[in-house]
Design an enzyme around this catalytic site. Structure first.
Site, PDB file in Angstrom:
ATOM      1  N   LEU A  47       0.800  -1.145   0.143  1.00  0.00           N
ATOM      2  CA  LEU A  47       0.241   0.025   0.037  1.00  0.00           C
ATOM      3  C   LEU A  47       0.995   1.325  -0.226  1.00  0.00           C
ATOM      4  CD1 LEU A  47      -2.567  -0.953   2.878  1.00  0.00           C
ATOM      5  CD2 LEU A  47      -2.923  -1.013   0.219  1.00  0.00           C
ATOM      6  N   ASP A  48       0.470   2.486  -0.571  1.00  0.00           N
ATOM      7  CA  ASP A  48       1.218   3.448  -0.843  1.00  0.00           C
ATOM      8  C   ASP A  48       1.511   4.168   0.731  1.00  0.00           C
ATOM      9  OD1 ASP A  48       1.246   3.472  -3.343  1.00  0.00           O
ATOM     10  OD2 ASP A  48      -0.212   4.787  -3.853  1.00  0.00           O
ATOM     11  N   LYS A  49       2.347   4.935   1.077  1.00  0.00           N
ATOM     12  CA  LYS A  49       2.658   5.381   2.411  1.00  0.00           C
ATOM     13  C   LYS A  49       1.446   6.019   3.036  1.00  0.00           C
ATOM     14  CE  LYS A  49       5.417   9.088   4.425  1.00  0.00           C
ATOM     15  NZ  LYS A  49       6.092  10.292   4.346  1.00  0.00           N
TER      16      LYS A  49
END
Length: 327
Positions: free
Chosen positions: A141-143
């Site tokens: 998952l993105d930051k």
């Protein structure tokens, strides 16, 4: 960086049912805990013998009843340190771990984020996970995206989960808030690749890899839409890129959203909330998968985080104050 190796020693007789099969194909069926690509690497590295003779040709045909011996090793890289970082664990057993990722937490170390990542936390929580490639991380998952992730604690579990993910047999659903009014749901079937000029971004480009996102409308506001989305592929930034391509970027998306859009006659709380939402409004809310060892079908849900809930409440209030603007 120091490197260590885990020894792998396997032995089995080729069943008659695999008569005529290629060596790499047969071994992938005989030893399903390991991926075909890994087995092929072992063959090419002279780590596989057939009836006592080293065979380094993956295409070698088998007759059945040969004795297969594998004396191999898996490289364990120790470049990353274990760090005591809290993980919100939704489920855990001896094979897998499901976590609910918070915002502002990077999954894997990289440029500018050598420490303080989920990988560092995993190495602390499950010390043996260092022997699993990528510390068992199956998908990212993105930051600043929140929500559910599954992690494999063993190589067999990871092999199975990666295969299921590639076969699109792991269900991942998200919720998002986007700018503008979407009247009905639909699908976005557009290839995604590296942006031609912004090399840190992705974009819809015809030379990209196939990408398919399904979405449906959960709630309409006067200038925004709350969506439920389901991934049929797993490209980098897929939902963010696809929604921006539709000209309905995610609220708070610093890379793909442009400047915050405010509706006419927006209240002070509306202005403050939209301008202050500094991450993409995206949450991995549901994850469904077949357990890699038991075969049990499992379903997990993660409630919307507080900032997302507050955003929806402000949008609902704004719509209630301006009902004539609702499409």
């Amino acid at each position: 960086m120091s490197t260590s190796y885990e020894k792998i020693q396997l032995q089995a007789m080729v069943p008659q049912t695999l008569l005529g099969k290629r060596l790499d194909q047969a071994l992938a069926e005989m030893f399903p805990d390991y991926s075909r690509s890994r087995i092929k690497d072992w063959i090419l590295a002279d780590q596989v013998s057939v009836d006592g003779q080293i065979v380094n040709k993956p295409r070698e045909k088998l007759l059945g009843e040969e004795l297969i011996e594998i004396d191999a090793s898996i490289e364990v890289q120790e470049r990353h340190s274990a760090q005591n970082i809290d993980l919100n664990i939704v489920y855990e057993d001896e094979h897998i771990l499901v976590i609910n990722k918070p915002t502002n937490l990077v999954v894997h170390p990289g440029a500018g984020n050598a420490n303080g990542t989920i990988l560092n936390a995993l190495l602390n929580h499950v010390p043996d996970i260092g022997s699993v490639p990528r510390a068992g991380i199956v998908h990212r998952l993105d930051k600043d995206t929140t929500g559910l992730m599954v992690v494999a604690k063993t190589i067999p579990a990871q092999t199975h989960l990666v295969e299921k993910l590639q076969a699109r047999e792991i269900s991942r659903e998200y919720e998002a808030v986007v700018y503008g009014n979407l009247i009905a749901g639909g699908s976005i079937d557009e290839p995604i690749g590296r942006h031609p000029t912004k090399r840190t971004n992705m974009a819809v480009v015809q030379s990209g890899k196939p990408a398919l996102t399904h979405y449906r409308v959960k709630q309409k506001f006067r200038a925004h839409t709350h969506l439920r989305l389901k991934l049929a592929s797993g490209r980098t930034h897929q939902i963010r890129v696809h929604m921006a391509h539709l000209r309905h970027p995610l609220v708070g998306d610093q890379a793909y959203g442009g400047r915050p859009r405010l509706p006419k006659a927006a209240s002070d709380i509306m202005i403050e909330t939209i301008r202050g939402f500094k991450r993409q409004a995206l949450h991995a809310i549901q994850l469904e998968l077949e357990h890699p060892i038991t075969g049990e079908w499992m379903s997990f849900k993660a409630p919307l985080p507080d900032d997302f809930v507050n955003l929806l409440a402000v949008l609902k209030e704004d719509t209630a104050l301006n009902p004539d603007d609702l499409v």
